[in-house]
Motif scaffolding. Structure first.
Motif, PDB file in Angstrom:
ATOM      1  N   LEU A 122      -4.643  -6.764   5.549  1.00 47.82           N
ATOM      2  CA  LEU A 122      -3.303  -7.353   5.569  1.00 47.82           C
ATOM      3  C   LEU A 122      -2.978  -7.907   6.945  1.00 47.82           C
ATOM      4  O   LEU A 122      -2.484  -9.035   7.070  1.00 47.82           O
ATOM      5  N   ALA A 123      -3.250  -7.142   7.989  1.00 47.82           N
ATOM      6  CA  ALA A 123      -2.989  -7.624   9.341  1.00 47.82           C
ATOM      7  C   ALA A 123      -3.803  -8.882   9.642  1.00 47.82           C
ATOM      8  O   ALA A 123      -3.296  -9.844  10.218  1.00 47.82           O
ATOM      9  N   ARG A 124      -5.079  -8.897   9.231  1.00 43.64           N
ATOM     10  CA  ARG A 124      -5.912 -10.071   9.469  1.00 43.64           C
ATOM     11  C   ARG A 124      -5.393 -11.281   8.700  1.00 43.64           C
ATOM     12  O   ARG A 124      -5.349 -12.396   9.228  1.00 43.64           O
ATOM     13  N   ARG A 125      -4.984 -11.067   7.457  1.00 41.10           N
ATOM     14  CA  ARG A 125      -4.428 -12.176   6.672  1.00 41.10           C
ATOM     15  C   ARG A 125      -3.191 -12.755   7.371  1.00 41.10           C
ATOM     16  O   ARG A 125      -3.044 -13.983   7.485  1.00 41.10           O
ATOM     17  N   TYR A 151       2.108   2.639   5.857  1.00 41.99           N
ATOM     18  CA  TYR A 151       0.731   2.872   5.414  1.00 41.99           C
ATOM     19  C   TYR A 151      -0.099   1.589   5.386  1.00 41.99           C
ATOM     20  O   TYR A 151      -1.326   1.638   5.435  1.00 41.99           O
ATOM     21  N   ASP A 152       0.570   0.440   5.349  1.00 43.70           N
ATOM     22  CA  ASP A 152      -0.140  -0.841   5.428  1.00 43.70           C
ATOM     23  C   ASP A 152      -1.058  -0.914   6.639  1.00 43.70           C
ATOM     24  O   ASP A 152      -2.061  -1.632   6.613  1.00 43.70           O
ATOM     25  N   HIS A 195       0.854  -1.203   0.000  1.00 45.19           N
ATOM     26  CA  HIS A 195       0.000   0.000   0.000  1.00 45.19           C
ATOM     27  C   HIS A 195       0.887   1.250   0.000  1.00 45.19           C
ATOM     28  O   HIS A 195       1.588   1.518   0.973  1.00 45.19           O
ATOM     29  N   LEU A 196       0.839   1.992  -1.080  1.00 47.10           N
ATOM     30  CA  LEU A 196       1.665   3.193  -1.207  1.00 47.10           C
ATOM     31  C   LEU A 196       0.912   4.411  -0.689  1.00 47.10           C
ATOM     32  O   LEU A 196      -0.300   4.535  -0.865  1.00 47.10           O
ATOM     33  N   LEU A 213       6.112  -3.276  12.077  1.00 49.47           N
ATOM     34  CA  LEU A 213       5.716  -2.175  11.203  1.00 49.47           C
ATOM     35  C   LEU A 213       6.784  -1.085  11.195  1.00 49.47           C
ATOM     36  O   LEU A 213       6.685  -0.094  11.912  1.00 49.47           O
ATOM     37  N   PRO A 214       7.848  -1.219  10.383  1.00 49.69           N
ATOM     38  CA  PRO A 214       8.743  -0.086  10.165  1.00 49.69           C
ATOM     39  C   PRO A 214       7.988   1.056   9.486  1.00 49.69           C
ATOM     40  O   PRO A 214       7.245   0.817   8.526  1.00 49.69           O
TER      41      PRO A 214
END
Length: 264
Positions: free
Chosen positions: A155-158, A148-149, A112-113, A169-170
């Motif tokens: 994404l976190a749930r996956r 931004y993710d 995610h940009l 999370l850098p």
């Protein structure tokens, strides 16, 4: 698992940033940390020149990453960060790398940009097209995300459904109205809704907020850094995850299928 969050202000010169990263690695190793999470794009930055990411980008076998791989050799410490890597004409990729004992053991290209709040990361950066892998650190499974993710719960749930105990999370979280509140709210939400630990390291300095956070599976902040350079430690306990998932079995109670990455 003992984790370290090393936040600093990234400078224009990659050599200076490599020295800071190496120092944080050495201090984390000396303190008995299993995992060190550094900020996003620690290779080089010039806040006055948005195109500098293109000029400063290096391949993963370039001098910056090679120096950090050398510094990690002979140690069990796992270090996570992201760097900009050349990717064709006038574009780069934002690549999260995991370094351990002289090797890159995992990579993840940011999905995610940051095309939001009057910024346009996609002007210079190509997005990834693969769900990040899990890695194992000190017997715990770690899922990879970048900045931004965190605004995309899928994404976190996956990653949690894939088996993650910890989400790292850098970040380089840009200052602005309500932005620090967003950072704290989103990282806590990703931890609580997935009953995972979240370890989120933010760059500090004139543009970004710092405020690195470690959050437990019930949304409790267990370690926090200020707005300035810092090395902060936290202990992650698998029993805390087991307890959270016994009293709050959201992963079992869910009614939706696991999220799937859609083609661009």
């Amino acid at each position: 698992m003992k984790v370290a969050m090393g936040q600093f202000a990234v400078s224009r010169e990659w050599q200076a940033n490599a020295a800071v990263c190496t120092d944080l690695m050495n201090r984390s190793q000396a303190s008995g940390a299993d995992l060190l999470v550094l900020p996003e794009n620690v290779l080089a930055r010039d806040n006055a020149d948005p195109d500098y990411v293109l000029k400063a980008a290096q391949p993963l076998d370039g001098p910056f990453v090679s120096q950090l791989r050398t510094a990690s050799r002979g140690h069990l410490l796992t270090t996570i960060m992201s760097v900009h890597v050349p990717d064709g004409a006038q574009k780069v990729r934002n690549v999260l790398i995991v370094i351990r004992d002289g090797e890159i053991i995992a990579e993840y290209v940011k999905l995610h940009l940051y095309d939001a709040f009057a910024m346009q990361e996609s002007q210079r950066v190509n997005a990834g097209d693969a769900v990040p892998p899990l890695i194992e650190v000190a017997g715990m499974r770690v899922g990879l995300m970048t900045c931004y993710d965190v605004r995309f719960p899928e994404l976190a749930r996956r990653l949690a459904l894939d088996g993650a105990d910890v989400l790292v999370l850098p970040s380089a979280w840009v200052k602005g109205p309500l932005k620090e509140m967003h950072w704290e709210l989103l990282t806590a939400a990703r931890a609580l809704e997935n009953t995972c630990y979240v370890v989120a390291t933010g760059e500090c300095g004139p543009r970004n907020i710092g405020n690195s956070l470690a959050i437990d599976p019930l949304g409790v902040v267990i370690a926090k850094a200020p707005e300035s350079a810092a090395l902060v430690f936290a202990e992650l306990d698998p029993q805390r995850i087991a307890y959270a998932r016994s009293v709050l079995p959201v992963l079992e109670n869910r009614r939706f299928a696991p999220p799937e990455l859609q083609p661009r």
